[in-house]
Structure formats: structure tokens, C-alpha cells
Motif scaffolding. Structure first.
Motif, short mmCIF file in Angstrom:
data_model
loop_
_atom_site.label_atom_id
_atom_site.label_comp_id
_atom_site.label_asym_id
_atom_site.label_seq_id
_atom_site.Cartn_x
_atom_site.Cartn_y
_atom_site.Cartn_z
N ILE A 126 6.25 -1.82 -4.42
CA ILE A 126 5.10 -2.40 -5.53
C ILE A 126 3.92 -1.32 -5.81
O ILE A 126 3.54 -0.57 -4.64
N THR A 127 3.58 -1.01 -7.02
CA THR A 127 2.42 0.37 -7.53
C THR A 127 1.01 -0.14 -8.40
O THR A 127 1.75 -1.60 -8.68
N VAL A 128 -0.01 0.21 -7.61
CA VAL A 128 -1.49 0.09 -7.79
C VAL A 128 -2.59 0.84 -8.43
O VAL A 128 -1.47 2.05 -8.18
N ARG A 135 -8.72 -1.93 -2.67
CA ARG A 135 -9.00 -2.49 -1.76
C ARG A 135 -8.88 -3.94 -1.02
O ARG A 135 -8.79 -4.18 -0.15
N GLU A 136 -8.65 -5.01 -1.46
CA GLU A 136 -7.18 -6.23 -1.91
C GLU A 136 -6.19 -5.48 -0.79
O GLU A 136 -6.82 -6.21 0.18
N PHE A 137 -5.79 -4.33 -1.24
CA PHE A 137 -4.22 -4.84 -0.39
C PHE A 137 -4.99 -4.05 1.52
O PHE A 137 -4.40 -4.70 2.09
N SER A 426 0.11 14.87 -4.08
CA SER A 426 1.22 13.87 -4.55
C SER A 426 0.83 12.84 -5.46
O SER A 426 -0.54 12.65 -4.99
N PRO A 427 1.65 12.62 -6.19
CA PRO A 427 1.88 11.29 -6.49
C PRO A 427 0.70 9.82 -6.17
O PRO A 427 0.64 9.03 -6.65
N PHE A 428 1.76 9.74 -4.98
CA PHE A 428 1.35 8.38 -4.60
C PHE A 428 0.95 8.31 -3.11
O PHE A 428 1.11 9.84 -2.44
N ASN A 429 0.01 7.28 -2.68
CA ASN A 429 -0.38 7.61 -1.37
C ASN A 429 0.73 7.44 -0.17
O ASN A 429 1.91 7.28 -0.54
N VAL A 430 1.12 7.80 1.16
CA VAL A 430 2.11 7.18 1.97
C VAL A 430 2.29 5.89 2.33
O VAL A 430 1.16 5.11 2.02
N LEU A 452 2.28 0.94 -2.89
CA LEU A 452 2.09 2.55 -2.76
C LEU A 452 0.64 3.02 -4.25
O LEU A 452 0.88 1.92 -5.01
N LEU A 453 -0.34 3.01 -3.30
CA LEU A 453 -1.44 3.61 -4.48
C LEU A 453 -1.20 4.56 -4.74
O LEU A 453 -0.75 5.59 -4.80
N SER A 454 -1.02 5.01 -6.33
CA SER A 454 -0.99 6.07 -7.43
C SER A 454 -2.28 6.69 -7.62
O SER A 454 -3.70 6.33 -7.96
#
Length: 568
Positions: A126-128, A135-137, A426-430, A452-454
């Protein structure tokens, strides 16, 4: 069942008499006369085909049944995304469209969505791109998404998930997290390490001064990336091992071959440990290591072990033999921690794994943010002038900026916030792992999903940021005025610095301090300008880690009285 499958797939290599060439093609029996042996009969091939089609049919029926069942229960659908292939999902598209993050960002724009689902093997990724959904996640449902996925490379680098950052939720993670909170990143330990950080901030100035003064009063062109990464590496080596160099270093105070090799290995790990590796989604492909991520991570770990393990093993022995009785650095702290029975709290492997994680968590963001910030400010000289003016006003020219000055440097801090926003490393968080089914933003997020948060798209989201591709530090100041205290933290997740929730960065204070001190010392100590023949600094990003594609080379000239610069 495993034996039946093995018998069904019992292929024997076919070897012609005349040529030492392997053939995996089945030939009808009447055409096998020129071959020594042909074991793949038409019956077995038919059995294999039937097995394959039955498996595929079961998969499709199962998928269809689940879809019908969830719809009948009024369960929301998965987030939008590319249509997956049976069994492998979108792995082929991911492999074909590297780097994967560009492909993901592209199809999310095409779908006009801030949340997407990519099926990779059996895993829903899931990418956001939206702060509200993020914040909901990680605020509303933080407990559901606070674990980590198990991957091949994170298992290697963490010695079997013994440390903190990549370790899934559980007793081991809780144990190591307690150690970091209570015994490493607490206020007293950070104050205890102040002198070591000061020494390396001074060495940064000394190193650049040596380079720039070699060109006489006119200054010299300096590789800013080398200086910045050298500083972050030095700070952590000094705090961890009470030493600046693994070897002798260079004559000008810069890194030696050993430090360069160590740092290169760290950045290799950063590049690969959470890359989109095929084997993480199709484990049966691990034997092939198609993208060679496992090989590169293993090689990088051997480099780290060569430098770090010798020090750890020697220090453990010193404490056991009573040759050391007083703690001097963080390694001593790890070694001397005791459990309730008076036994060592941490094993040698736990210490080694945690040390590697701390290095990884501290060498990248401060150096990357400072390099990008100075690159952008050189292209907009008025911003560089404002930063210099702030430092002269707050600190003066007769002494070097210190950590206690940081709260009074809102413009410098705003420049770094803008670098974190526009130029994440980096493109995404851990990745986060969902431990149960959940409904987020009106979509069904199944248990086992990777979230993954972008970093790139959150910071450049035009719905959040006006003129998002422009480097503008004043957007982080109230009415554009640098009067109030500014923090690098961004708890609303409009961009990513130290995230939030259970998995937020435990060393956020140290990360902030290192970042601000690095940029502040660079700006205060030297007058920076374009190298000869350069009219504008290029702002091209590298493909994977989002470092500047080419290191920043800029002309540095000492701007303070000679007496202020640390002597050799």
C-alpha cells in the motif's frame, strides 16, 4: 505432497552425444534416438501441465470466492492499483519498470489517487501520497501498523532481527527500544557526548579550512558531499568507538581509505535493504538472486564487520578481564548494561546489530540535507545571505556556532526543513506491516500488507504545498519571518523527517542537532560560491537513493578571523 510434486517435476537434463550442450526441451519419443537418455515423457509433461492449470484454477476460484464473500459482507475494496497477474501479481511490471518508485508514482498520477495497492506475489503493498491518509495509518491506527515486514536483506543486516528499526513488533523490539530510550538517546547521555560532537564539528571546519586555504586567500573548490558525510561518520565513530578514524586518516584531516570504505558500505546497505527485491515477494526465486541485492548486502556487511567487529570484540574482552573500568563511549554503555540477575543484558550479536543500525540511521539524512540545502541556496544567493546574516547576528564572527545556539537559528533550521521536504534521501519511509485487517481512508487493508509513505510525493504534493518544486525556506516560518523557534520534526506527516507513533525515530534530537550544526558550520565558516565556469548548480537526483546525482563542488573561502579556525 512435496514428494508428489518432486516426482511430477522430475526433469532430467538431456545431453546430445555430439555436443556438450544442455537441453531442457522435450522431444517426442520417436525423435530421441540420438540422445543418451530422455526422461521427460509425454505423460509426465501432461501431469505437470495439469498440475499447473489446477493450481492456477484454484488460485482464481479462491480469489473470486474471496471477492464475492467480502462484497457480500459489505467489506470495502482494496485501494486502486494495476491489475495483477495470477500468482506473481505485479512483480513483472515492478522488475521491468525500475526504479520501482518512479513506476509507482507514475501510475498513481494516472489513476489520480493518493493511496494505491500493488500486488507483489502474495503481498499487498500500500503506497500513500496524502498527509491525511498517512495520519490515519500512523496516528489513528498506529497499533495496527507498527510492525515490520521480514525481508531477506533486513534479516542479513540485523543479524536475524536483533536490533530495533527493522525488527518486527515483539519482545526483542521492546527490549532494544527500551535500551535506546533509557540508556542511549536520553538527555544525560547526549550531554555526556557533547565534547565528542564538538570535536568533530571543529574537525569539519579544520578539514575544509585546510582544503580551501591551500588555494591561498582566494579559496578553493571543495567536495561538499565528502566533507558532510565525513562529518556525520566522524560524529558517530567518536560517540560509538571514541575514535575518528579506523586507520590514520588523511593529512588534511579528511577521511582515509578505511573511512571511505566503511561509509560506502553503509550507503550500499541504505540503497538495498528495503529496495523492491523480487525474492521478498517470490521467495522461491531466492536461489537466483536476480537483482543481486542479497549479494551486495552481504558484501557490504563483510566490510562493516571488518571495521566494527574487531573493536567490539576487543572491547568486550577488556571489560571481561578488568582492563577497562570506566565507560567512555556508547559501546561501553552497551557492554556494561546488566539484567536483573547481574548478567550482561545484551549479547555480542545484539550489540553489533544495534551499532550498525545507529550508524545507518545517522550518516545519511544530515549529510544529504546539508548538501541539497547548500546546492539550492547557491542558486538563490539571497537565501544564503539571509542564513549568513542570521549566524552573524546570533553567534557573531569571533566564535564558532555551538549546539546551544540551535534554538536561535530558525532560518538555518527552515532551510533544512525545506531540504528534507523537497529532497528526501529515499523515495519511501521504512515499510510498516499490518498485524490485522483494517479499514483506512474507506479502503480495505488486509492483514500482512506493507504500508509505504512516499517521502517524495508527500513533500511535493501540490494539494499541500504551494509551488512545491521551489526551494523556499520561508514557507516554514510564520509570515516568512525568522523570529520563532523552528523544529525539523513534522508530526503532521506533510513530509517525512522522524515520522510519528511507535516507530518514530528515537534519535530525533541527535539527528536534528547533527543536521543543524553541519549546515550552520558550513555557512558560518566559509563564503560559498559557484566553481569557476559554473553558472548554476545542477539539481538532478540520482535514480535510487535520492542523493544529488553528482556531488556538490563549490568554491569555499574562509570568512572568519584566522584565530577562530581550529588549529591542526
Amino acid at each position: 505432497m512435496a514428494m508428489d510434486l518432486e516426482q511430477t517435476l522430475n526433469f532430467t537434463v538431456v545431453v546430445p552425444y555430439s555436443k556438450p550442450v544442455f537441453s531442457l526441451f522435450w522431444l517426442p519419443p520417436q525423435k530421441c534416438a540420438s540422445y543418451e537418455y530422455c526422461s521427460i515423457t509425454s505423460q509426465r509433461l501432461s501431469s505437470f501441465a495439469i498440475c499447473l492449470f489446477v493450481s492456477l484454477g484454484i488460485f482464481l476460484v479462491k480469489t473470486k470466492f474471496i471477492n464475492i464473500f467480502t462484497k457480500s459482507k459489505n467489506v470495502p475494496s482494496l485501494p486502486p492499483g494495476p491489475s495483477p497477474w495470477p500468482l506473481v501479481g505485479n512483480v513483472l511490471e515492478m522488475w521491468r519498470n525500475r526504479p520501482a518508485y518512479r513506476w509507482i508514482n507514475r501510475f498513481m498520477k494516472e489513476l489520480d489517487t493518493d493511496i494505491a495497492c500493488i500486488c507483489l506475489g502474495k503481498t499487498n503493498v500500500i503506497t500513500v501520497n496524502s498527509p491525511e491518509i498517512a495520519r490515519e495509518f500512523f496516528k489513528k491506527y498506529d497499533a495496527v501498523f507498527a510492525s515490520r515486514p521480514l525481508t531477506v536483506n533486513t534479516g542479513i543486516f540485523s543479524r536475524g532481527f536483533l536490533a530495533t528499526i527493522v525488527t518486527p513488533m515483539g519482545n526483542q523490539w521492546k527490549k532494544m527500544r527500551r535500551v535506546l530510550i533509557h540508556d542511549v538517546f536520553n538527555r544525560s547521555k547526549m550531554q555526556w557526548m557533547l565534547q565528542k560532537r564538538n570535536e568533530e564539528a571543529d574537525n569539519l571546519i579544520r578539514y575544509i579550512h585546510n582544503l580551501s586555504y591551500n588555494g591561498g586567500s582566494a579559496g578553493q573548490v571543495v567536495n561538499v558531499r565528502t566533507a558532510a558525510q565525513h562529518y556525520t561518520g566522524n560524529v558517530m565513530r567518536k560517540m560509538m568507538f571514541n575514535r575518528r578514524f579506523y586507520g590514520k586518516g588523511s593529512e588534511d584531516g579528511g577521511p582515509g581509505v578505511e573511512e571511505e570504505e566503511h561509509l560506502s558500505a553503509l550507503f550500499t546497505l541504505l540503497l538495498h535493504i528495503y529496495a523492491f527485491s523480487v525474492v521478498d515477494y517470490l521467495p522461491w526465486m531466492r536461489v537466483f538472486d536476480l537483482d543481486e541485492h542479497e549479494k551486495k548486502v552481504s558484501e557490504a556487511m563483510e566490510v562493516l564487520k571488518k571495521y566494527q567487529e574487531v573493536i567490539v570484540n576487543e572491547r568486550v574482552q577488556q571489560w571481561r578481564e578488568g582492563k577497562k573500568i570506566e565507560a567512555e563511549d556508547l559501546l561501553d554503555i552497551f557492554i556494561t548494561l546488566k539484567d536483573e540477575d547481574g548478567e550482561p543484558l545484551l549479547s555480542n550479536d545484539e550489540i553489533k546489530a544495534q551499532i550498525t543500525e545507529i550508524f545507518l540511521a545517522t550518516v545519511d539524512n544530515p549529510s544529504n540535507a546539508a548538501e541539497w540545502a547548500l546546492s539550492e541556496m547557491l542558486n538563490q544567493p539571497e537565501q544564503l545571505e539571509k542564513a549568513v546574516e542570521e549566524l552573524d547576528r546570533v553567534v557573531g564572527k569571533d566564535k564558532l556556532v555551538q549546539e546551544h545556539d540551535i534554538p536561535n537559528l530558525p532560518y538555518i533550521t527552515a532551510c533544512l526543513r525545506e531540504a528534507f521536504r523537497l529532497h528526501p534521501i529515499s523515495p519511501f519511509n521504512v515499510p510498516h506491516l499490518s498485524v490485522s485487517d483494517c479499514i483506512v481512508a474507506g479502503y480495505f487493508i488486509p492483514k500482512g500488507s506493507h504500508v509505504l509513505l512516499s517521502r517524495l510525493e508527500l513533500g511535493r504534493n501540490p494539494k499541500v504545498w504551494e509551488d512545491p518544486l521551489r526551494f523556499d525556506p520561508e514557507r516554514h516560518l510564520k509570515d516568512g519571518v525568522a523570529t520563532q523557534q523552528v523544529s525539523l520534526a513534522e508530526p503532521e506527516l506533510r513530509f517525512i523527517t522522524f515520522t510519528t507513533g511507535r516507530r518514530s525515530c528515537l534519535g530525533s534530537w541527535l539527528g536534528t542537532t547533527m543536521s543543524v550544526m553541519l549546515l550552520a558550520r558550513l555557512v558560518q565558516g566559509f563564503t560559498w560560491s559557484m566553481p569557476p565556469g559554473v553558472e548554476k548548480i545542477d539539481l538532478i537526483e540520482a535514480d535510487s537513493l535520492l542523493l544529488k546525482d553528482t556531488p556538490l563542488h563549490a568554491h569555499a573561502k574562509p570568512r572568519l578571523p584566522a584565530s577562530v579556525y581550529p588549529m591542526n
